[in-house]
Design a protein around this motif. Structure first.
Motif, PDB file in Angstrom:
ATOM      1  N   PHE A  14     -68.279  92.619 -37.008  1.00 17.27           N
ATOM      2  CA  PHE A  14     -67.582  93.357 -35.952  1.00 17.27           C
ATOM      3  C   PHE A  14     -66.177  92.799 -35.783  1.00 17.27           C
ATOM      4  O   PHE A  14     -65.875  91.680 -36.218  1.00 17.27           O
ATOM      5  CB  PHE A  14     -68.360  93.265 -34.632  1.00 17.27           C
ATOM      6  CG  PHE A  14     -68.485  91.864 -34.081  1.00 17.27           C
ATOM      7  CD1 PHE A  14     -67.579  91.390 -33.142  1.00 17.27           C
ATOM      8  CD2 PHE A  14     -69.502  91.016 -34.524  1.00 17.27           C
ATOM      9  CE1 PHE A  14     -67.684  90.098 -32.637  1.00 17.27           C
ATOM     10  CE2 PHE A  14     -69.622  89.725 -34.015  1.00 17.27           C
ATOM     11  CZ  PHE A  14     -68.710  89.265 -33.080  1.00 17.27           C
ATOM     12  N   LEU A  15     -65.329  93.595 -35.160  1.00 19.54           N
ATOM     13  CA  LEU A  15     -63.948  93.191 -34.953  1.00 19.54           C
ATOM     14  C   LEU A  15     -63.784  92.622 -33.546  1.00 19.54           C
ATOM     15  O   LEU A  15     -64.225  93.230 -32.562  1.00 19.54           O
ATOM     16  CB  LEU A  15     -63.000  94.378 -35.143  1.00 19.54           C
ATOM     17  CG  LEU A  15     -63.060  95.076 -36.511  1.00 19.54           C
ATOM     18  CD1 LEU A  15     -62.033  96.200 -36.570  1.00 19.54           C
ATOM     19  CD2 LEU A  15     -62.828  94.088 -37.638  1.00 19.54           C
ATOM     20  N   GLN A  20     -59.921  90.721 -35.791  1.00 20.62           N
ATOM     21  CA  GLN A  20     -60.440  89.926 -36.903  1.00 20.62           C
ATOM     22  C   GLN A  20     -61.943  90.162 -37.064  1.00 20.62           C
ATOM     23  O   GLN A  20     -62.659  90.353 -36.072  1.00 20.62           O
ATOM     24  CB  GLN A  20     -60.171  88.440 -36.672  1.00 20.62           C
ATOM     25  CG  GLN A  20     -58.689  88.088 -36.555  1.00 20.62           C
ATOM     26  CD  GLN A  20     -57.932  88.401 -37.829  1.00 20.62           C
ATOM     27  OE1 GLN A  20     -58.326  87.983 -38.923  1.00 20.62           O
ATOM     28  NE2 GLN A  20     -56.842  89.144 -37.696  1.00 20.62           N
ATOM     29  N   THR A  21     -62.410  90.138 -38.305  1.00 22.69           N
ATOM     30  CA  THR A  21     -63.833  90.352 -38.574  1.00 22.69           C
ATOM     31  C   THR A  21     -64.648  89.121 -38.203  1.00 22.69           C
ATOM     32  O   THR A  21     -64.376  88.015 -38.667  1.00 22.69           O
ATOM     33  CB  THR A  21     -64.066  90.678 -40.063  1.00 22.69           C
ATOM     34  OG1 THR A  21     -63.342  91.865 -40.396  1.00 22.69           O
ATOM     35  CG2 THR A  21     -65.549  90.904 -40.344  1.00 22.69           C
ATOM     36  N   ARG A  89     -70.210  84.155 -46.874  1.00 25.68           N
ATOM     37  CA  ARG A  89     -69.360  84.277 -48.063  1.00 25.68           C
ATOM     38  C   ARG A  89     -68.564  85.583 -48.016  1.00 25.68           C
ATOM     39  O   ARG A  89     -67.375  85.611 -48.345  1.00 25.68           O
ATOM     40  CB  ARG A  89     -70.245  84.212 -49.305  1.00 25.68           C
ATOM     41  CG  ARG A  89     -69.529  84.421 -50.622  1.00 25.68           C
ATOM     42  CD  ARG A  89     -70.531  84.376 -51.779  1.00 25.68           C
ATOM     43  NE  ARG A  89     -69.918  84.842 -53.001  1.00 25.68           N
ATOM     44  CZ  ARG A  89     -69.214  84.076 -53.833  1.00 25.68           C
ATOM     45  NH1 ARG A  89     -69.060  82.785 -53.551  1.00 25.68           N
ATOM     46  NH2 ARG A  89     -68.681  84.576 -54.934  1.00 25.68           N
ATOM     47  N   LEU A  90     -69.201  86.672 -47.609  1.00 21.87           N
ATOM     48  CA  LEU A  90     -68.512  87.953 -47.496  1.00 21.87           C
ATOM     49  C   LEU A  90     -67.426  87.890 -46.424  1.00 21.87           C
ATOM     50  O   LEU A  90     -66.306  88.373 -46.623  1.00 21.87           O
ATOM     51  CB  LEU A  90     -69.513  89.055 -47.164  1.00 21.87           C
ATOM     52  CG  LEU A  90     -68.926  90.454 -46.917  1.00 21.87           C
ATOM     53  CD1 LEU A  90     -68.121  90.936 -48.117  1.00 21.87           C
ATOM     54  CD2 LEU A  90     -70.032  91.453 -46.587  1.00 21.87           C
ATOM     55  N   GLN A  91     -67.744  87.285 -45.289  1.00 19.34           N
ATOM     56  CA  GLN A  91     -66.754  87.144 -44.217  1.00 19.34           C
ATOM     57  C   GLN A  91     -65.546  86.333 -44.701  1.00 19.34           C
ATOM     58  O   GLN A  91     -64.389  86.687 -44.416  1.00 19.34           O
ATOM     59  CB  GLN A  91     -67.382  86.468 -42.993  1.00 19.34           C
ATOM     60  CG  GLN A  91     -66.427  86.344 -41.812  1.00 19.34           C
ATOM     61  CD  GLN A  91     -67.016  85.500 -40.681  1.00 19.34           C
ATOM     62  OE1 GLN A  91     -67.945  84.723 -40.899  1.00 19.34           O
ATOM     63  NE2 GLN A  91     -66.470  85.658 -39.493  1.00 19.34           N
ATOM     64  N   ASP A  98     -57.342  89.155 -46.141  1.00 19.32           N
ATOM     65  CA  ASP A  98     -56.763  89.713 -44.921  1.00 19.32           C
ATOM     66  C   ASP A  98     -57.203  91.164 -44.726  1.00 19.32           C
ATOM     67  O   ASP A  98     -56.405  92.056 -44.449  1.00 19.32           O
ATOM     68  CB  ASP A  98     -55.232  89.621 -44.958  1.00 19.32           C
ATOM     69  CG  ASP A  98     -54.616  89.867 -43.579  1.00 19.32           C
ATOM     70  OD1 ASP A  98     -55.308  89.609 -42.571  1.00 19.32           O
ATOM     71  OD2 ASP A  98     -53.453  90.305 -43.518  1.00 19.32           O
ATOM     72  N   MET A  99     -58.512  91.390 -44.868  1.00 19.91           N
ATOM     73  CA  MET A  99     -59.095  92.709 -44.686  1.00 19.91           C
ATOM     74  C   MET A  99     -60.060  92.684 -43.514  1.00 19.91           C
ATOM     75  O   MET A  99     -60.653  91.637 -43.218  1.00 19.91           O
ATOM     76  CB  MET A  99     -59.825  93.162 -45.951  1.00 19.91           C
ATOM     77  CG  MET A  99     -58.929  93.370 -47.151  1.00 19.91           C
ATOM     78  SD  MET A  99     -59.862  93.883 -48.613  1.00 19.91           S
ATOM     79  CE  MET A  99     -60.424  95.507 -48.084  1.00 19.91           C
ATOM     80  N   ASN A 100     -60.210  93.812 -42.863  1.00 19.00           N
ATOM     81  CA  ASN A 100     -61.112  93.919 -41.726  1.00 19.00           C
ATOM     82  C   ASN A 100     -62.167  94.985 -41.994  1.00 19.00           C
ATOM     83  O   ASN A 100     -61.837  96.107 -42.367  1.00 19.00           O
ATOM     84  CB  ASN A 100     -60.334  94.275 -40.450  1.00 19.00           C
ATOM     85  CG  ASN A 100     -59.319  93.202 -40.085  1.00 19.00           C
ATOM     86  OD1 ASN A 100     -59.640  92.014 -40.132  1.00 19.00           O
ATOM     87  ND2 ASN A 100     -58.112  93.611 -39.750  1.00 19.00           N
TER      88      ASN A 100
END
Length: 332
Positions: A14-15, A20-21, A89-91, A98-100
């Motif tokens: 979630f953001l 940020q994720t 690891r994915l997070q 720098d992706m959300n």
């Protein structure tokens, strides 16, 4: 066909207020039951029939995710612990790029038709409204399975029996305009291998040249291509892969060379591969576009209603389709 769920767990990306994720993890696996079984049944069917999947294999230069898979397979790591480490690891990969992203992150190990699979999917959680039993309108959330865009499946049985294979991973390419490889393939330590679209295009070329080698008449060529088209579409409908030996049996032969032998000698086609739906048009239609013009017609019409003069590069169509004719007449 039964699908047996062995392990299943979900987490949440979630953001936060800064955009940020963030990751929220579930500690225990989900208990199987009617709702979970229905979820997996739908997911499995949607994934199997999803067009545009690509195959791949582990990147030999990055053993990190494969090591996690080894540890959960030899039971030195519980499935829940494996999913936690994989989710982190994915997070981290999202943060690095720098992706959300947000959604429900699902990990499931299941068995189907004697093979074991590990499916990882990031599912969209949508808000909607519903009418309750008391006829009140209320907010509701649901998983939008039909628009699954980020998912990968590892064929654990193939990985164990054929580690040299370049197709034990399959994955969905991702949303239009953005490749899943931006982060999802890096997260999985996976690189692209077999391309079903290239395989399907190679199949069409093989069918054309096989018909030529047997010196079939124009009508027989059309019949053979129609058989191939029918077989491929039936496999697509069932979510199954094309098998060259099966297709060869469908085509039959009246000489010493069958289709399977022909492609084995002349082409680099896998014995099994998913058919690319868009390529099938080439079996029964002539299709082309350019310069603001798009033309598509059944191959059987060439030489009858459609005439092509190579010397003048002219296409003559007799009997304009009614809806096109109406538009053309409306311009006069």
């Amino acid at each position: 066909m039964s699908l047996d769920i062995e392990h299943i767990i979900v987490h949440s990306l979630f953001l936060d207020e800064q955009g940020q994720t963030q990751l929220a993890t579930r500690e225990q696996e989900l208990a199987t039951g009617p709702a979970v079984n229905q979820l997996m049944g739908e997911l499995h069917h949607i994934y199997n029939t999803k067009a545009g999947k690509v195959f791949g294999y582990f990147n030999e230069e990055d053993d990190s995710f494969r090591d996690l898979v080894r540890r959960v397979e030899d039971q030195s790591l519980t499935f829940a612990a494996f999913s936690h480490l994989a989710a982190e690891r994915l997070q981290a990969e999202l943060k690095r790029l720098d992706m959300n992203e947000a959604g429900v992150l699902l990990f499931v190990r299941y068995r189907w038709l004697g093979a074991h699979y590990l499916l990882i999917a990031l599912l969209d959680n949508k808000d909607s409204v519903t009418v309750t039993d008391k006829l009140e309108v209320s907010h509701a959330s649901y998983l939008d399975l039909g628009k699954m865009q980020l998912a990968a499946r590892l064929d654990l049985t193939e990985l164990q029996s054929r580690p040299e294979s370049h197709r034990y991973f399959s994955f969905i390419k991702g949303r239009a305009g953005r490749k899943v490889s931006d982060f999802f393939l890096n997260f999985l330590s996976c690189v692209e291998g077999m391309d079903p679209k290239a395989q399907s295009q190679g199949l069409l070329k093989a069918v054309d040249e096989y018909c030529e080698s047997r010196q079939l008449s124009a009508e027989e060529k059309l019949e053979s291509k129609a058989l191939v088209n029918k077989y491929c579409r039936e496999q697509l409908k069932e979510g199954e892969e094309l098998e060259l030996r099966e297709l060869s049996a469908e085509l039959g032969t009246d000489d010493d060379l069958d289709f399977y032998q022909f492609v084995s000698e002349e082409y680099q086609l896998e014995d099994k591969f998913p058919v690319d739906r868009s390529a099938l048009k080439g079996l029964t239609k002539y299709v082309g576009s350019g310069g603001g013009l798009t033309i598509s017609f059944d191959q059987k019409l060439l030489g009858e209603r459609v005439q092509y003069d190579a010397a003048t590069d002219t296409l003559v169509i007799k009997g304009t389709p009614p809806n096109l004719k109406a538009q053309l007449q409306g311009k006069h």
